[in-house]
Each structure stands twice: as C-alpha cells, then as structure tokens.
Design an enzyme around this catalytic site. Structure first.
Site, PDB file in Angstrom:
ATOM      1  N   LYS A 113      65.466  20.845  44.676  1.00 33.69           N
ATOM      2  CA  LYS A 113      65.457  20.751  43.214  1.00 33.69           C
ATOM      3  C   LYS A 113      66.672  20.016  42.667  1.00 33.69           C
ATOM      4  O   LYS A 113      66.654  19.538  41.540  1.00 33.69           O
ATOM      5  CB  LYS A 113      65.311  22.135  42.606  1.00 33.69           C
ATOM      6  CG  LYS A 113      63.943  22.732  42.914  1.00 33.69           C
ATOM      7  CD  LYS A 113      63.704  24.035  42.202  1.00 33.69           C
ATOM      8  CE  LYS A 113      62.285  24.535  42.414  1.00 33.69           C
ATOM      9  NZ  LYS A 113      62.042  24.984  43.815  1.00 33.69           N
TER      10      LYS A 113
HETATM   11  C1  LIG Z   1      60.786  25.202  44.269  1.00 36.05           C
HETATM   12  C2  LIG Z   1      60.659  25.210  45.726  1.00 36.05           C
HETATM   13  C3  LIG Z   1      59.422  24.951  46.348  1.00 36.05           C
HETATM   14  C4  LIG Z   1      58.159  24.703  45.554  1.00 36.05           C
HETATM   15  O1  LIG Z   1      58.197  23.497  44.874  1.00 36.05           O
HETATM   16  P1  LIG Z   1      57.165  23.212  43.679  1.00 36.05           P
HETATM   17  O2  LIG Z   1      57.588  21.918  43.104  1.00 36.05           O
HETATM   18  O3  LIG Z   1      57.329  24.356  42.721  1.00 36.05           O
HETATM   19  O4  LIG Z   1      55.818  23.197  44.277  1.00 36.05           O
HETATM   20  C5  LIG Z   1      59.390  24.913  47.725  1.00 36.05           C
HETATM   21  N1  LIG Z   1      60.483  25.151  48.459  1.00 36.05           N
HETATM   22  C6  LIG Z   1      61.677  25.417  47.905  1.00 36.05           C
HETATM   23  C7  LIG Z   1      62.845  25.679  48.782  1.00 36.05           C
HETATM   24  C8  LIG Z   1      61.811  25.440  46.522  1.00 36.05           C
HETATM   25  O5  LIG Z   1      62.995  25.696  45.970  1.00 36.05           O
END
Ligand SMILES: *Cc1c(COP(=O)(O)O)cnc(C)c1O
Length: 495
Positions: A113
C-alpha cells in the site's frame, strides 16, 4: 479526461476533483470515462526508465490535469531511495519455472500500500491547489491493518491535512497495531473499533454519506476525503507497477514485446487486482488475472458462480488484510462489465438490502474470460509458505502465500505456463508468527525476537522501520463502538 461516478454516469468531474472527493456524492466510485491505450513503443520506452519515471508516465495517461513535470516531481519524491531502499523499487524475483514474485513491500511500512499512499498526499494537496480549495482535508481511513499505517506514514506532517484511522480491535497483527499506535505527527489520530473491518468501513462510509455531518465539519473549515482504495488517487499509482514488472521481464528476456504475462493478486478490497485490470485494458500484454482469496472466499465464489453473497461467516485468518466480505472496488469492475449506471445501481441496492446479488450470464462470461478465482484456507496458506521455501529458498508472507497457492492450483488445472507475476503484498517480517509456524519452527514469544528468527530463515536483514518499533511509545490506545466513530472525528476536527 473526465471521471464519472459508477452510480451516475452523467456526473462528470476532473481527475483532481475525483481525488479530492474520494467517494462520489451519490455513494458511487469515480472512474475514468474512457480507458487510455498505449502502444508497444510506449512500453519499450518505459523499459529504459527507472521506477519513478515509469510511474510518472503511467500516471500521466490518467491524470491529464496534472503536468508531466508535476507528476515526475511527485514520483521522484514518493519513490526515492530514502523511501524504497531497494534497487528497482518493485523488483521481480524468479521463484519457479514460470513464477515471478513482484516484491511490493520495500516501502516505509513493508506492505504494497506504500506505492499508493506515498503518492496520494502529493496528488491530493496538488488537487486542492488546482481547485482553489483552502480547507483542511480530513482523511478518514478504515483499515484491516496495512492501509492505516501506510496512510499515516504518507500524511503525517503534511500541511493542510489531518488523518484519522480506524482499525478493528483485535483484527490486526500485534506489529500492525504497534505500527499505527506509535505513529508520530500532530495531524494524526488512531482508534480501535469494536467489530471487524466491515464494521469500521461501514462506519466510515456512513460518515461520508451524511451531508448534515459534512456541514458540521465545514464549520471547522474541514472537508472529508478518503485514503481507502476507493479513492482514484490510490488506485492509479498501483497501475504503474504492473507496467514496471512487464518492463523488467522484457529487459531480462523472459518475454519479448507483446508476449503475454499473467498476474496473480492476493485480494481483499479488490483494489490491487483492479489496477492490474486497468493495466491490461490499457494494452499492457496481460492474459489472465488470477484473483486469490483466503478463507473469506466471497470473491472466489463470485467469479465461479456470478453470485456475490456476503451472508456468510466472517473468519479471522493469518492474512488479515484480506479478511473482507465486501470488496468495495469490485463496484468499478462491475460498472465496466455491465457498461451502465442503471444496472449497477440495481446490483448495489441488492447488496445493500439483501447482502447479495447475481450478475447476468453475459457479464459472468466477460468476467470469466479475464479472471480466474481461487482461494487458500489456513492449512493451504501455511503449506504454501513452507513449500515455496523448501523449493526455492524464498520466504513469503501469508498474503503472498495465498497468491502462490492459488497460482499453483491454476497452473495444475490449466497447464498454462505463461510467465506469471505473483504480487508479494507484504514482507514476511510483518507476520512473523504465522510464517514461523508454517516453517515448523517454534516462534519466540516476543515479536522482536521473532524478527531475528525470520532474518535467520530468509537471509534478509530485519527492516529498520520494523526494528525501531521496539523503542517507540504507544500514543493511541482508545477503543470505541462503531456508533462513536463520528464523535471521534468531530473532536479531532475541532482540535
Ligand atoms: C491490502 C492488502 C491486500 C489486499 O489488497 P486489495 O487491494 O484490498 O485487494 C493484500 N495483502 C496485503 C498485505 C494488504 O495489505
């Protein structure tokens, strides 16, 4: 290029306006009116650039009210070596005959993210300037763990912004919680909510759609915005790393220009995989998109049957950032598949009232032409960490392991040996306990001793941004009911 709401295609705003609003006023999500396309030459040129320049070029396809100079300044700052201290920023690592891990966890919070949330503050503050908005933006975030910290890290200390993060009490790892509760900065607020992620997300959505409340905040010269992946400004930076991965495979000779790759994404809110869908729609040569869920397999069932049904038990798993029953970003894909706001509104209102909906046969066919859906329960997730490590020496986190498992299952079922990029969405250091138990090791009781165990097993150093949590004091210990979330925001706005 204009942006429209999924629930009202005649509402048109600029990219910067969409970024300021986050969610459309009608509760829909903004998306570009049409999808830009790229030529093979565009991709070949990207291949010669560094990550920041690649990202600026891809962002430029979608954000036409930002200049090329602005975008390259922003990406240079967001993806600097100080923030992403690893060569390539989002390196691709071979782990099997046709399996490549795209490491998206080298940013400040060790999760993917960061790619979006290091960029968003630049995009948002520039958007405010462009639209002559002289107000404090209150960023509201509901998080299942990683978004919260990544958003705090992106916005802490950014002038003209405040950020308020809600996470489910007991729904994150201890390290994820510490990352948030120790956050520094005067413009930050963190609270735990009694309930699960959906409760926190529903609370935030309720605040966003309450116009009386918006007026109350306006008295404090505050406007609301979102850093959740429903904000287009979150989604668009993620499109860039799919281009970058393709360029890396091109450069290393794994593919020739035009050869397809597949992409496997461990999925929760459907943001990351939607970014891959957009990259594909732009003309990046991507074949299948493999959507990997954990035991909360609502998306797997949806892709296989066309029925989305959130009326089911909710499980806490070892991949907590994917513990989600309502994948908000799916709304954008549905809009693209059904091609109209009327049908989309029907689906969303069925979801609201009955917790389920069924798409048409034609939509299902179009969905399945691109997406493969699969899932991994807890045992399969652990086995996948173990077997990847045994076969290749590569140690992955539980989220990534869900992707690895579903990819293996897809490969066995389809015999499709197309080179496949599997997103590594978090560092194994963020989920030490689960990783160690998957390896059959007895985990130390202390998180920081566990870091050393993971360092031993992986041969990688403990990321400094995690090691330093040991010496930081917790600043935010409040636990609130979902009904109290509004009051938390009000008190913070008034400060
Ligand atoms: C947020 C997250 C996901 C999921 O991603 P999305 O974009 O919500 O589908 C998967 N793995 C990790 C480590 C995350 O932080």
């Amino acid at each position: 290029m204009k942006y429209i709401s999924t629930r009202n295609a005649s509402l048109k705003v600029s990219a910067s306006q969409a970024i300021i609003s986050g969610l459309a006023p009608d509760g829909g999500l903004f998306l570009p009116e049409s999808i830009p396309t790229v030529t093979p030459q565009f991709i070949e040129q990207l291949a010669d650039m560094d990550y920041a320049a690649r990202a600026a070029a891809v962002l430029g396809l979608f954000l036409d009210d930002f200049s090329a100079q602005e975008l390259s300044d922003f990406t240079a700052a967001a993806y600097s070596a100080a923030k992403f201290p690893v060569a390539g920023t989002a390196p691709v690592v071979k782990v099997g005959d046709s399996a490549y891990i795209l490491e998206l966890f080298h940013g400040p919070t060790c999760a993917f993210k960061d790619f979006a949330l290091q960029m968003l503050p630049y995009l948002l503050t520039a958007s405010l300037r462009k639209n002559g908005v002289d107000k404090t933006v209150m960023i509201l975030v509901a998080t299942s763990g990683d978004t919260g910290k990544a958003a705090l890290e992106g916005f802490a200390g950014v002038p003209g912004t405040k950020i308020c993060v809600f996470y489910p009490h007991g729904g994150t790892s201890n390290i994820q919680r510490l990352q948030m509760t120790t956050q520094s900065g005067d413009n930050v607020m963190v609270a735990a909510v009694e309930g699960n992620f959906d409760d926190a997300q529903n609370g935030v959505k309720a605040i966003f759609t309450d116009s009386a409340y918006a007026q109350e905040l306006a008295m404090h010269n505050c406007i609301l915005s979102s850093a959740n992946s429903i904000n287009w400004g979150r989604l668009v930076p993620q499109i860039a790393y799919y281009f970058s991965a393709y360029c890396d495979l091109l450069r290393s000779g794994v593919v020739k220009m035009g050869d397809k790759i597949n992409v496997t994404v461990p999925t929760g809110n459907f943001g990351n995989i939607l970014a891959a869908y957009y990259a594909r729609a732009c003309g990046l040569p991507i074949g299948r998109l493999i959507c990997a869920s954990n035991r909360n397999r609502v998306l797997t069932d949806f892709i296989r049957s066309g029925v989305y049904d959130k009326n089911r038990p909710f499980y806490l798993t070892s991949s907590p950032s994917m513990d989600i029953l309502i994948s908000s970003n799916l709304e954008r894909l549905l809009y693209l598949l059904c091609g109209g706001d009327v049908e989309l509104r029907q689906l969303m209102s069925a979801l609201q009232t009955e917790g389920k909906y069924q798409i048409s046969g034609q939509m299902l066919e179009n969905l399945q032409a691109v997406f493969y859906g699969g899932c991994a329960d807890e045992a399969a997730t652990a086995a996948s960490i173990q077997s990847l490590y045994a076969k290749s020496g590569y140690l992955c986190d539980p989220h990534t392991a869900v992707g690895v498992h579903v990819y293996q299952e897809y490969l066995a079922a389809s015999k499709d040996s197309t080179p496949t990029v599997i997103d590594a969405t978090a560092s194994p250091f963020k989920f030490c306990g689960s990783v160690l138990s998957a390896l059959g090791q007895t985990a130390a009781t202390d998180d920081f001793a566990m870091f050393e165990q993971i360092a031993q097993a992986s041969g990688q150093a403990v990321p400094s941004q995690l090691a330093e949590l040991k010496h930081k004091a917790e600043r935010f210990t409040q636990v609130v009911q979902p009904t109290e979330m509004k009051a938390v925001v009000s008190a913070f706005a008034a400060r």
